[in-house]
Design a protein around this motif. Structure first.
Motif, PDB file in Angstrom:
ATOM      1  N   LEU A 249       0.745  -1.312   0.133  1.00 18.71           N
ATOM      2  CA  LEU A 249       0.089   0.010   0.006  1.00 18.71           C
ATOM      3  C   LEU A 249       0.689   1.187   0.135  1.00 18.71           C
ATOM      4  O   LEU A 249       0.439   2.299  -0.358  1.00 18.71           O
ATOM      5  CB  LEU A 249      -0.891   0.039   1.265  1.00 18.71           C
ATOM      6  CG  LEU A 249      -2.022  -1.044   1.253  1.00 18.71           C
ATOM      7  CD1 LEU A 249      -2.853  -1.124   2.303  1.00 18.71           C
ATOM      8  CD2 LEU A 249      -2.937  -0.673  -0.156  1.00 18.71           C
TER       9      LEU A 249
ATOM     10  N   CYS B  65       1.183   1.902  -3.824  1.00 17.23           N
ATOM     11  CA  CYS B  65      -0.003   2.046  -4.440  1.00 17.23           C
ATOM     12  C   CYS B  65      -0.571   3.382  -4.648  1.00 17.23           C
ATOM     13  O   CYS B  65      -0.328   4.275  -3.743  1.00 17.23           O
ATOM     14  CB  CYS B  65      -1.033   1.225  -3.558  1.00 17.23           C
ATOM     15  SG  CYS B  65      -2.942   1.385  -4.633  1.00 17.23           S
ATOM     16  N   THR B  66      -0.824   3.673  -5.981  1.00 17.14           N
ATOM     17  CA  THR B  66      -1.355   5.043  -6.184  1.00 17.14           C
ATOM     18  C   THR B  66      -2.802   5.419  -6.242  1.00 17.14           C
ATOM     19  O   THR B  66      -3.305   6.260  -6.371  1.00 17.14           O
ATOM     20  CB  THR B  66      -0.629   5.434  -7.409  1.00 17.14           C
ATOM     21  OG1 THR B  66      -1.302   4.827  -8.522  1.00 17.14           O
ATOM     22  CG2 THR B  66       0.767   5.467  -7.343  1.00 17.14           C
ATOM     23  N   GLY B  67      -3.311   4.090  -5.991  1.00 16.46           N
ATOM     24  CA  GLY B  67      -4.919   4.053  -6.126  1.00 16.46           C
ATOM     25  C   GLY B  67      -5.641   4.189  -7.475  1.00 16.46           C
ATOM     26  O   GLY B  67      -6.672   4.775  -7.520  1.00 16.46           O
ATOM     27  N   CYS B  68      -4.859   3.978  -8.644  1.00 14.39           N
ATOM     28  CA  CYS B  68      -5.170   4.206  -9.755  1.00 14.39           C
ATOM     29  C   CYS B  68      -6.360   3.225 -10.266  1.00 14.39           C
ATOM     30  O   CYS B  68      -6.939   3.503 -11.038  1.00 14.39           O
ATOM     31  CB  CYS B  68      -4.274   4.018 -10.839  1.00 14.39           C
ATOM     32  SG  CYS B  68      -3.640   2.273 -11.014  1.00 14.39           S
TER      33      CYS B  68
ATOM     34  N   SER C 249     -10.166  -1.997  -5.967  1.00  8.53           N
ATOM     35  CA  SER C 249      -9.421  -0.747  -5.305  1.00  8.53           C
ATOM     36  C   SER C 249     -10.264   0.226  -4.942  1.00  8.53           C
ATOM     37  O   SER C 249     -11.183   0.635  -6.137  1.00  8.53           O
ATOM     38  CB  SER C 249      -8.490  -0.290  -6.531  1.00  8.53           C
ATOM     39  OG  SER C 249      -7.913   1.052  -6.038  1.00  8.53           O
TER      40      SER C 249
ATOM     41  N   ASN D 172     -10.646   4.386  -3.237  1.00  6.88           N
ATOM     42  CA  ASN D 172     -10.171   5.356  -2.675  1.00  6.88           C
ATOM     43  C   ASN D 172      -8.786   5.045  -1.799  1.00  6.88           C
ATOM     44  O   ASN D 172      -8.497   5.164  -0.728  1.00  6.88           O
ATOM     45  CB  ASN D 172     -11.244   5.771  -1.363  1.00  6.88           C
ATOM     46  CG  ASN D 172     -12.486   6.010  -1.880  1.00  6.88           C
ATOM     47  OD1 ASN D 172     -12.679   7.002  -2.851  1.00  6.88           O
ATOM     48  ND2 ASN D 172     -13.480   5.839  -1.151  1.00  6.88           N
ATOM     49  N   LYS D 173      -7.703   4.688  -2.704  1.00 11.79           N
ATOM     50  CA  LYS D 173      -6.589   4.294  -2.211  1.00 11.79           C
ATOM     51  C   LYS D 173      -6.441   3.119  -1.366  1.00 11.79           C
ATOM     52  O   LYS D 173      -5.504   2.617  -0.808  1.00 11.79           O
ATOM     53  CB  LYS D 173      -5.901   5.617  -1.737  1.00 11.79           C
ATOM     54  CG  LYS D 173      -5.558   6.354  -2.928  1.00 11.79           C
ATOM     55  CD  LYS D 173      -4.296   7.416  -2.237  1.00 11.79           C
ATOM     56  CE  LYS D 173      -4.203   8.599  -3.455  1.00 11.79           C
ATOM     57  NZ  LYS D 173      -3.166   9.511  -2.799  1.00 11.79           N
ATOM     58  N   THR D 174      -7.504   2.353  -1.125  1.00 11.10           N
ATOM     59  CA  THR D 174      -7.618   1.057  -0.239  1.00 11.10           C
ATOM     60  C   THR D 174      -7.595  -0.083  -1.326  1.00 11.10           C
ATOM     61  O   THR D 174      -8.666  -0.071  -2.163  1.00 11.10           O
ATOM     62  CB  THR D 174      -8.736   1.317   0.492  1.00 11.10           C
ATOM     63  OG1 THR D 174      -8.430   2.176   1.504  1.00 11.10           O
ATOM     64  CG2 THR D 174      -8.812  -0.228   1.439  1.00 11.10           C
TER      65      THR D 174
ATOM     66  N   CYS E 279      -0.044  -3.470 -12.912  1.00  9.03           N
ATOM     67  CA  CYS E 279       0.150  -2.351 -11.754  1.00  9.03           C
ATOM     68  C   CYS E 279       1.320  -1.442 -12.419  1.00  9.03           C
ATOM     69  O   CYS E 279       2.577  -1.792 -12.575  1.00  9.03           O
ATOM     70  CB  CYS E 279       0.605  -2.878 -10.605  1.00  9.03           C
ATOM     71  SG  CYS E 279       0.813  -1.665  -9.347  1.00  9.03           S
TER      72      CYS E 279
END
Length: 282
Positions: free
Chosen positions: A67, A70-73, A87, A89-91, A109
């Motif tokens: 995490l 992770c950019t939450g794309c 994915s 909200n960046k979770t 990714c």
């Protein structure tokens, strides 16, 4: 010769046929392997009583998310066709039990935040039951993905003159995985409306795979004649019809093979093996 023994539904006598075939073929000489690919409920061992020599875990690939990277794309969730990674909200949530191990998410990714991890799904046990080489898959409780374990059982199979694959019941992905690569599929059914319905589905499935098939009608003296008529009308070979015999049922309840009960039943399975050889040789 690799024979898959399958059925449109459970409880038709599929394992009874598969284990007796392996036992009788081994008595005649030549190498025989029995693969219990009904990995959610393997019970061939009850009848063949193997001595297990090896017990190895089987794993599948699943995603592991960093995490911090992770950019939450959300690209991972878009790539996954099985909703095994989501994915929001960046979770990032992962559902390993849904993962098919296709590697799509960690290859897609752009931030390199997903790497391949391993999850144990079950075990492959190998051993011997007399002259029969015995293998079975045991799916871990709660696991939904049985196809990779079935594949592992088949991969571990030794070379043999005759390989009997005891398939899962039904017509879903595990059945297709089990019968794939077989030279013949023996479908076991019963002469009941449910038996006919599920047999017809199984026949359609096997024909889509382009594998020759035949039918064994178990408890042939019960039910009605519609299943036999269906086979005749559709030019489907009926390789054996087995009557409902109390002595065989009692032996089954004690974990005995019908072929152990008397020479009469052993000879019946010898004839079935010969019928299979003729079908495969066509």
């Amino acid at each position: 010769m690799r024979i898959a023994v399958a059925s449109g539904k459970g409880g038709t006598g599929k394992t009874t046929i598969a284990t007796n075939l392996a036992y009788v073929a081994a008595l005649a000489g030549g190498s025989v392997a029995y693969l219990d690919c009904d990995v959610e409920a393997p019970n061939g061992a009850i009848f063949l009583k193997p001595k297990i020599g090896e017990d190895n875990p089987v794993t599948t690939s699943v995603p592991k998310v960093d995490l911090d990277k992770c950019t939450g794309c959300g690209l991972c969730g878009e790539v996954c066709q099985f909703s095994a990674i989501v994915s929001m909200n960046k979770t990032v949530l992962t559902f390993p039990e849904l993962c098919h191990g296709c590697a799509g998410c960690w290859l897609a990714c752009p931030a390199g935040a997903i790497r391949e991890d391993q999850q144990e799904i079950g075990r492959v046990q190998t051993g011997a039951a007399g002259q029969v080489r015995f293998l079975q898959g045991l799916l871990n409780i709660g696991q939904a993905m049985s196809s990779p374990l079935i594949r592992a059982v088949k991969t571990a199979a030794p070379q043999a003159d005759l390989t009997i694959i005891d398939c899962p019941p039904g017509t879903s992905c595990p059945v297709i995985e089990a019968v794939r690569g077989s030279c013949y599929v023996l479908l076991v059914s019963e002469p009941t409306p449910f038996g006919l319905h599920d047999l017809s589905l199984a026949i359609e499935t096997v024909r889509e795979l382009g594998i020759p098939l035949g039918v064994v009608i178990n408890r042939c003296d019960s039910g009605d004649a519609r299943l036999r008529q269906y086979c005749d009308d559709n030019a489907i070979a009926v390789l054996a019809e087995i009557p409902d015999v109390r002595a065989v049922a009692e032996a089954y309840s004690r974990g005995m093979l019908a072929a152990e009960l008397s020479g009469h039943y052993r000879q019946g399975f010898e004839r079935l093996i010969e019928a299979l050889r003729r079908e495969v040789g066509r």
